[in-house]
Scaffold this active site. Sequence first.
Site, PDB file in Angstrom:
ATOM      1  N   HIS A 160      -9.253 -68.737 -29.488  1.00  9.93           N
ATOM      2  CA  HIS A 160      -8.718 -69.569 -28.406  1.00  9.93           C
ATOM      3  C   HIS A 160      -7.485 -68.913 -27.778  1.00  9.93           C
ATOM      4  CE1 HIS A 160     -10.462 -73.258 -30.681  1.00  9.93           C
ATOM      5  NE2 HIS A 160     -11.129 -73.160 -29.547  1.00  9.93           N
ATOM      6  N   CYS A 257      -3.885 -76.700 -34.004  1.00  7.82           N
ATOM      7  CA  CYS A 257      -5.228 -77.312 -34.023  1.00  7.82           C
ATOM      8  C   CYS A 257      -5.271 -78.657 -34.720  1.00  7.82           C
ATOM      9  CB  CYS A 257      -6.224 -76.435 -34.772  1.00  7.82           C
ATOM     10  SG  CYS A 257      -5.999 -74.723 -34.543  1.00  7.82           S
TER      11      CYS A 257
HETATM   12  C1  CIR Z   1     -13.842 -73.762 -35.017  1.00 11.22           C
HETATM   13  O1  CIR Z   1     -14.315 -72.633 -35.045  1.00 11.22           O
HETATM   14  O2  CIR Z   1     -14.066 -74.541 -34.096  1.00 11.22           O
HETATM   15  C2  CIR Z   1     -12.966 -74.182 -36.173  1.00 11.22           C
HETATM   16  N1  CIR Z   1     -13.429 -73.574 -37.372  1.00 11.22           N
HETATM   17  C3  CIR Z   1     -11.518 -73.810 -35.930  1.00 11.22           C
HETATM   18  C4  CIR Z   1     -10.925 -74.503 -34.731  1.00 11.22           C
HETATM   19  C5  CIR Z   1      -9.492 -74.178 -34.546  1.00 11.22           C
HETATM   20  N2  CIR Z   1      -8.941 -74.922 -33.484  1.00 11.22           N
HETATM   21  C6  CIR Z   1      -7.954 -74.511 -32.720  1.00 11.22           C
HETATM   22  O3  CIR Z   1      -7.520 -73.380 -32.847  1.00 11.22           O
HETATM   23  N3  CIR Z   1      -7.511 -75.325 -31.785  1.00 11.22           N
END
Ligand code: CIR
Length: 268
Positions: A160, A257
């Site tokens: 991201h 996150c």
């Molecule tokens: C994903 O790949 O969607 C999750 N394992 C990690 C999401 C992390 N979210 C973020 O950085 N906002």
Amino acid sequence: MRIALVRDVSPALERCELSFQERVPIDLELARAQHHSYVETLTSLGCQVEVLPPLPENPDAVFVEDTAVVLDELAVITRPGAESRRGEVDSTARALARHRHLAYIEAPGTLDGGDVLRVGRTLYVGLSARSNHAGIEQLRAHLKPHGYEVVSVQVRGCLHLKTAATQVGMLKSAAAEVAPGLLLINPEWVDKSAFQGADFIEVDPAEPFAANAVLVGGELVYPASFPRTRARLEQAGIKVHVVDMSETEKAEGGVTCCSVLFQDQAAG
Ligand code: CIR
């Protein structure tokens, strides 16, 4: 009053999505204990924590940031780029409906909140593995009437935009509407030129994942995993509250996150 939406770690966390990291075993109990400390840190910084209903079948449900973008005027419920995560958004929407008018990202658009870096009235949005042109266009259309600018930013080599850059310094009030302020950045994953007028602290090259920090009222919530970059932040005079997030880091999640932060309007 600042509200923090969070959600407990799912027992299915080890089946999480992974895009740029290898799968390694996750200690679920440790993940829960670390998440608890993270929530306590947010509380100690003055956030009123609202815990969303658990989603035990959704491995990545702890990463609530990806499900919504909340501004003073409205909340935009996302359509996450990973299909396995689309079931997370309804419960976030139900909680946010008590606080904001809702707008939605719809197919074929995709958008993850982890790609949205808000600085004043500008939202930098990562064009990434998860967020596409259509999703960014829909976000722009929802926000334009409220006077926000949406700037798309190419992200490479990481999940991201906020894996690559986050804001670590408050804006000076006179410049609040126009200047990006102080950003912590990994210049390998996003070009500095995307953020015109910003000041930068670069991550230590030995710590590529170190650019993700949560800014709460001028202080940072920051992972224990990145001591070299932390030293750079502290040298710059930034107050840092360290949290150990080793287990959610194995699920490719950073500190931003695990919460959605916004001002409670009822409290003014
Ligand atoms: C994903 O790949 O969607 C999750 N394992 C990690 C999401 C992390 N979210 C973020 O950085 N906002």
